[in-house]
Design a protein around this motif. Sequence first.
Motif, PDB file in Angstrom:
ATOM      1  N   ASP A  14       0.761  -1.112  -0.055  1.00 18.35           N
ATOM      2  CA  ASP A  14       0.263  -0.046   0.005  1.00 18.35           C
ATOM      3  C   ASP A  14       0.896   1.159  -0.035  1.00 18.35           C
ATOM      4  O   ASP A  14       1.912   1.122   0.642  1.00 18.35           O
ATOM      5  N   GLN A  15       0.441   2.265  -0.650  1.00 20.95           N
ATOM      6  CA  GLN A  15       0.975   3.628  -0.570  1.00 20.95           C
ATOM      7  C   GLN A  15       0.312   4.731  -0.054  1.00 20.95           C
ATOM      8  O   GLN A  15      -1.033   4.653   0.142  1.00 20.95           O
ATOM      9  N   THR A  16       1.109   5.528   0.866  1.00 18.01           N
ATOM     10  CA  THR A  16       0.315   6.720   1.662  1.00 18.01           C
ATOM     11  C   THR A  16       0.310   7.825   0.485  1.00 18.01           C
ATOM     12  O   THR A  16      -0.712   8.624   0.628  1.00 18.01           O
ATOM     13  N   ILE A  17       1.280   7.894  -0.020  1.00 19.25           N
ATOM     14  CA  ILE A  17       1.499   9.004  -1.174  1.00 19.25           C
ATOM     15  C   ILE A  17       0.921   8.596  -2.505  1.00 19.25           C
ATOM     16  O   ILE A  17       1.656   7.732  -3.182  1.00 19.25           O
ATOM     17  N   THR A  18      -0.203   8.759  -3.075  1.00 19.21           N
ATOM     18  CA  THR A  18      -0.506   8.344  -4.428  1.00 19.21           C
ATOM     19  C   THR A  18      -0.988   9.644  -5.193  1.00 19.21           C
ATOM     20  O   THR A  18      -1.087  10.615  -4.736  1.00 19.21           O
ATOM     21  N   GLY A  19      -1.215   9.256  -6.362  1.00 15.25           N
ATOM     22  CA  GLY A  19      -1.760  10.461  -7.490  1.00 15.25           C
ATOM     23  C   GLY A  19      -2.721   9.748  -8.129  1.00 15.25           C
ATOM     24  O   GLY A  19      -3.612   8.889  -7.487  1.00 15.25           O
ATOM     25  N   PRO A  20      -3.147  10.108  -9.562  1.00 18.62           N
ATOM     26  CA  PRO A  20      -4.418   9.576 -10.113  1.00 18.62           C
ATOM     27  C   PRO A  20      -4.260   8.297 -10.402  1.00 18.62           C
ATOM     28  O   PRO A  20      -2.944   7.838 -10.616  1.00 18.62           O
ATOM     29  N   ALA A  21      -5.267   7.492 -10.084  1.00 19.12           N
ATOM     30  CA  ALA A  21      -5.373   5.905 -10.189  1.00 19.12           C
ATOM     31  C   ALA A  21      -5.343   5.599 -11.589  1.00 19.12           C
ATOM     32  O   ALA A  21      -5.936   6.336 -12.354  1.00 19.12           O
ATOM     33  N   LEU A  22      -4.544   4.640 -11.996  1.00 13.83           N
ATOM     34  CA  LEU A  22      -4.521   4.024 -13.374  1.00 13.83           C
ATOM     35  C   LEU A  22      -5.897   3.357 -13.609  1.00 13.83           C
ATOM     36  O   LEU A  22      -6.534   2.751 -13.018  1.00 13.83           O
ATOM     37  N   PRO A  23      -6.743   4.037 -14.766  1.00 21.84           N
ATOM     38  CA  PRO A  23      -8.214   3.503 -15.046  1.00 21.84           C
ATOM     39  C   PRO A  23      -7.910   2.010 -15.512  1.00 21.84           C
ATOM     40  O   PRO A  23      -7.231   1.597 -16.116  1.00 21.84           O
ATOM     41  N   GLU A  24      -8.950   1.207 -14.752  1.00 17.12           N
ATOM     42  CA  GLU A  24      -8.767  -0.122 -14.956  1.00 17.12           C
ATOM     43  C   GLU A  24      -9.677  -0.404 -16.380  1.00 17.12           C
ATOM     44  O   GLU A  24     -10.366   0.337 -16.926  1.00 17.12           O
ATOM     45  N   GLY A  25      -9.538  -1.712 -16.985  1.00 16.06           N
ATOM     46  CA  GLY A  25      -9.984  -2.333 -18.215  1.00 16.06           C
ATOM     47  C   GLY A  25      -9.918  -1.630 -19.253  1.00 16.06           C
ATOM     48  O   GLY A  25     -10.628  -1.474 -20.306  1.00 16.06           O
ATOM     49  N   ARG A  26      -8.693  -1.275 -19.637  1.00 18.21           N
ATOM     50  CA  ARG A  26      -8.295  -0.671 -20.870  1.00 18.21           C
ATOM     51  C   ARG A  26      -6.399  -0.832 -21.385  1.00 18.21           C
ATOM     52  O   ARG A  26      -5.729  -1.297 -20.249  1.00 18.21           O
ATOM     53  N   SER A  27      -6.239  -0.900 -22.583  1.00 17.50           N
ATOM     54  CA  SER A  27      -4.881  -1.057 -23.008  1.00 17.50           C
ATOM     55  C   SER A  27      -4.156   0.348 -22.808  1.00 17.50           C
ATOM     56  O   SER A  27      -4.709   1.356 -22.916  1.00 17.50           O
ATOM     57  N   TYR A  28      -2.880   0.100 -22.510  1.00 20.05           N
ATOM     58  CA  TYR A  28      -2.047   1.354 -22.354  1.00 20.05           C
ATOM     59  C   TYR A  28      -0.537   1.060 -23.002  1.00 20.05           C
ATOM     60  O   TYR A  28      -0.249  -0.293 -23.118  1.00 20.05           O
ATOM     61  N   LYS A  29      -0.136   2.033 -23.670  1.00 14.79           N
ATOM     62  CA  LYS A  29       1.198   1.820 -24.235  1.00 14.79           C
ATOM     63  C   LYS A  29       2.215   2.013 -23.250  1.00 14.79           C
ATOM     64  O   LYS A  29       1.960   2.366 -22.142  1.00 14.79           O
ATOM     65  N   VAL A  30       3.406   1.332 -23.408  1.00 19.06           N
ATOM     66  CA  VAL A  30       4.423   0.984 -22.362  1.00 19.06           C
ATOM     67  C   VAL A  30       4.831   2.532 -22.053  1.00 19.06           C
ATOM     68  O   VAL A  30       5.059   2.774 -20.870  1.00 19.06           O
ATOM     69  N   LYS A  31       4.947   3.494 -22.797  1.00 17.97           N
ATOM     70  CA  LYS A  31       5.521   4.845 -22.626  1.00 17.97           C
ATOM     71  C   LYS A  31       4.225   5.437 -21.558  1.00 17.97           C
ATOM     72  O   LYS A  31       4.808   6.259 -20.670  1.00 17.97           O
ATOM     73  N   GLU A  32       2.984   5.270 -21.829  1.00 20.84           N
ATOM     74  CA  GLU A  32       2.167   5.791 -21.100  1.00 20.84           C
ATOM     75  C   GLU A  32       2.100   5.163 -19.416  1.00 20.84           C
ATOM     76  O   GLU A  32       2.226   5.927 -18.521  1.00 20.84           O
ATOM     77  N   LEU A  33       2.481   3.938 -19.391  1.00 18.50           N
ATOM     78  CA  LEU A  33       2.365   3.068 -18.323  1.00 18.50           C
ATOM     79  C   LEU A  33       3.610   3.729 -17.463  1.00 18.50           C
ATOM     80  O   LEU A  33       3.881   3.819 -16.443  1.00 18.50           O
ATOM     81  N   MET A  34       4.967   4.045 -18.171  1.00 18.02           N
ATOM     82  CA  MET A  34       6.003   4.567 -17.584  1.00 18.02           C
ATOM     83  C   MET A  34       5.860   5.838 -16.961  1.00 18.02           C
ATOM     84  O   MET A  34       6.127   6.177 -15.987  1.00 18.02           O
ATOM     85  N   GLN A  35       5.012   6.549 -17.570  1.00 20.94           N
ATOM     86  CA  GLN A  35       4.595   7.999 -17.102  1.00 20.94           C
ATOM     87  C   GLN A  35       4.011   8.079 -15.658  1.00 20.94           C
ATOM     88  O   GLN A  35       4.121   8.461 -14.716  1.00 20.94           O
ATOM     89  N   TYR A  36       2.650   6.729 -15.784  1.00 19.53           N
ATOM     90  CA  TYR A  36       2.188   6.664 -14.181  1.00 19.53           C
ATOM     91  C   TYR A  36       3.167   6.154 -13.506  1.00 19.53           C
ATOM     92  O   TYR A  36       3.061   6.400 -12.215  1.00 19.53           O
ATOM     93  N   MET A  37       4.046   5.271 -13.966  1.00 16.01           N
ATOM     94  CA  MET A  37       5.099   4.883 -12.892  1.00 16.01           C
ATOM     95  C   MET A  37       5.849   5.574 -12.277  1.00 16.01           C
ATOM     96  O   MET A  37       6.028   5.880 -10.978  1.00 16.01           O
ATOM     97  N   ILE A  38       6.377   6.792 -12.853  1.00 19.51           N
ATOM     98  CA  ILE A  38       7.303   7.673 -12.623  1.00 19.51           C
ATOM     99  C   ILE A  38       6.662   8.879 -12.066  1.00 19.51           C
ATOM    100  O   ILE A  38       6.907   9.293 -10.728  1.00 19.51           O
ATOM    101  N   ALA A  39       5.740   9.538 -12.872  1.00 18.17           N
ATOM    102  CA  ALA A  39       5.236  10.983 -12.438  1.00 18.17           C
ATOM    103  C   ALA A  39       4.080  10.724 -11.167  1.00 18.17           C
ATOM    104  O   ALA A  39       4.163  11.436 -10.309  1.00 18.17           O
ATOM    105  N   TYR A  40       3.509   9.527 -10.959  1.00 22.66           N
ATOM    106  CA  TYR A  40       2.563   9.351  -9.809  1.00 22.66           C
ATOM    107  C   TYR A  40       2.945   8.124  -9.184  1.00 22.66           C
ATOM    108  O   TYR A  40       2.123   7.835  -8.414  1.00 22.66           O
TER     109      TYR A  40
END
Length: 339
Positions: free
Chosen positions: A165-191
């Motif tokens: 679990d994280q106490t420091i969170t950002g926008p949640a990754l919306p479920e049930g859809r496909s993402y490009k790897v570069k989009e996932l990397m942005q969520y991983m690093i930025a948020y």
Amino acid sequence: MKTKSKNIFAFNIPFYFLVITVVGLCGVFYFINASSQHNNSQVIQTPEVVSDCNLNILRRTNLKLTKPMVLFDKEGEDQQLNPLKEAILSFINEQKVSDNVSSVSVYLREMNDGSWMSINGGELYSPGSLMKVPTLISILKDAEKNPSILEKELYFKKHFGGIPDQTITGPALPEGRSYKVKELMQYMIAYSDNDATATLNNEVNFETMTKLFTDMNQILPNKQQQDYPITAVEFSKFFRVLFNASYLNVEMSEYALDLLSKSAYKDGLIRGIDSNITVAHKFGERNVNGEQQLHEFGIVYLGNNPYLIGILTKGKNNKVLPFCISGISKIVFDYMKES
């Protein structure tokens, strides 16, 4: 206020020429020493650390004809940073007396000339989300040979169970859809999104990750490992190779640092730094048997004097640990700005 004596090495000769010259001399000394030893054509699979001319040089040795330099270190801390070190230690002691922290490690490095200092630099911490930086580097390393990796789409069905679990969170990754790897990397690093990270981890080439740690001369992680204790000094290497573009190529190093500069977390390092300054940074948090840990590393692009700072903390209350990080960050920033 920090002062440095003016001499031909600091001002009349470009630093990159000095480094090339010093490294060249070190290479000559190493070659002379190595020529007396048994020589064969076997490819060495472990990194080579050469210590000459008051420099420790880390080279990749898994190539046939070249041994690219990954990192170099001056032996010993810069004594001119002692006033800054004393100021940081005084602040840390105040925080310990107030029971805000139980342990703090700090690593500081001036990126132009390699001057450095550390406080409690050898203590082990649980890195938490800091480990997303090696994941980022590993993906981009494979993307050097196959750029289409970044455009590959991965399907994210729903929130992963069983991840910390994280106490420091950002926008949640919306479920049930496909993402490009570069989009996932942005969520991983930025948020610092764990779902994006878990999705990417299913695609990461573990051999590439293993090679990264081998080239950094660090203990290898394994897939079953629940934690990967690391020190401030050791983790600093991942940021240093990005700044120097000495592991990834220039394009991918820029890509990684640009992502890190978009981190949404503002309560640690950033709070102690002027808002107009670019900072490429990443935090990590972890609860280990009831003990809270919060860490952050970043490269602060302060005019012509960029510096790397890493602060790792342990304590009872994760609500006050950001204050400790931002307080140390401000002390360092004010000192470096005056210099």
